[in-house]
Design a protein around this motif. Structure first.
Motif, PDB file in Angstrom:
ATOM      1  N   TYR A  76       0.822  -1.210   0.000  1.00 13.48           N
ATOM      2  CA  TYR A  76       0.000   0.000   0.000  1.00 13.48           C
ATOM      3  C   TYR A  76       0.852   1.254   0.000  1.00 13.48           C
ATOM      4  O   TYR A  76       1.938   1.280   0.555  1.00 13.48           O
ATOM      5  N   LEU A  79      -1.672   7.854   1.050  1.00  8.24           N
ATOM      6  CA  LEU A  79      -2.124   9.025   0.314  1.00  8.24           C
ATOM      7  C   LEU A  79      -2.074  10.211   1.265  1.00  8.24           C
ATOM      8  O   LEU A  79      -1.015  10.617   1.677  1.00  8.24           O
ATOM      9  N   ASN A  84      -5.423   6.812   5.163  1.00  6.89           N
ATOM     10  CA  ASN A  84      -5.790   6.856   3.759  1.00  6.89           C
ATOM     11  C   ASN A  84      -4.710   6.160   2.926  1.00  6.89           C
ATOM     12  O   ASN A  84      -3.685   6.745   2.601  1.00  6.89           O
ATOM     13  N   TYR A  85      -4.936   4.884   2.607  1.00  7.70           N
ATOM     14  CA  TYR A  85      -3.990   4.088   1.843  1.00  7.70           C
ATOM     15  C   TYR A  85      -4.660   3.555   0.584  1.00  7.70           C
ATOM     16  O   TYR A  85      -5.855   3.321   0.551  1.00  7.70           O
ATOM     17  N   LYS A  86      -3.841   3.342  -0.451  1.00  5.36           N
ATOM     18  CA  LYS A  86      -4.323   2.737  -1.687  1.00  5.36           C
ATOM     19  C   LYS A  86      -3.413   1.560  -2.014  1.00  5.36           C
ATOM     20  O   LYS A  86      -2.193   1.689  -1.993  1.00  5.36           O
ATOM     21  N   ARG A  87      -4.023   0.440  -2.317  1.00  3.13           N
ATOM     22  CA  ARG A  87      -3.239  -0.747  -2.652  1.00  3.13           C
ATOM     23  C   ARG A  87      -2.626  -0.582  -4.036  1.00  3.13           C
ATOM     24  O   ARG A  87      -3.318  -0.330  -5.022  1.00  3.13           O
ATOM     25  N   GLN A  88      -1.316  -0.744  -4.096  1.00  3.24           N
ATOM     26  CA  GLN A  88      -0.574  -0.602  -5.343  1.00  3.24           C
ATOM     27  C   GLN A  88      -0.041  -1.935  -5.877  1.00  3.24           C
ATOM     28  O   GLN A  88       0.248  -2.056  -7.057  1.00  3.24           O
ATOM     29  N   GLU A 104      -8.695  -3.861  -4.415  1.00  2.00           N
ATOM     30  CA  GLU A 104      -8.733  -3.363  -3.032  1.00  2.00           C
ATOM     31  C   GLU A 104      -9.348  -4.383  -2.136  1.00  2.00           C
ATOM     32  O   GLU A 104     -10.168  -5.158  -2.464  1.00  2.00           O
TER      33      GLU A 104
END
Length: 104
Positions: A76, A79, A84-88, A104
Motif C-alpha cells: 500500500y 495518500l 488513507n492508503y491505496k493498494r498498489q 482493493e
C-alpha cells in the motif's frame, strides 16, 4: 523450504553476492515462525529489504511480530491523512504480476 521461481530470482537480483545469506536468513526465520512461510509475506519482506541484509533482518523481525505490518508497507501507498492508503501491489501474485489488476 523451496521458494517459488520468482522469489529465488528476486533474491538473486536484489542481494547479488549476498543471495545465499539472504536465503538462509529467510529459511531460518520460517523454520522458527511457521506463519512466515507464505509467498505473500516472503515477497513483501524481500521487496521492502531492497537488497540490504540489515533491512532484511529488520523486516523479518517486523513480520515475526505481525505479518500485517510488512504487507501494509509493501503493498500500500499512503495518500493523505493517517488512514488513507491505496493498494498498489498484490504480493499474492509473482513479482512480475504484483502490480497488474490490483484489487482493493
Amino acid at each position: 523450504m523451496t521458494f517459488k521461481d520468482d522469489i529465488k530470482a528476486r533474491i538473486q537480483t536484489d542481494f547479488g553476492e549476498n543471495a545465499n545469506t539472504a536465503t538462509t536468513m529467510l529459511i531460518d526465520a520460517i523454520n522458527k515462525v511457521d506463519y512466515l512461510k507464505t509467498d505473500r509475506v516472503i515477497r513483501c519482506i524481500i521487496f521492502l529489504a531492497k537488497g540490504n541484509l540489515t533491512d532484511l533482518n529488520k523486516y523479518i523481525e517486523s513480520a515475526t511480530f505481525d505479518t500485517r505490518d510488512v504487507m501494509l508497507w509493501a503493498e500500500y501507498e499512503k495518500l493523505s491523512g493517517d488512514l488513507n492508503y491505496k493498494r498498489q501491489r498484490d504480493f499474492n501474485m509473482t513479482f512480475q504480476e504484483c502490480s497488474n489488476d490490483v484489487k482493493e
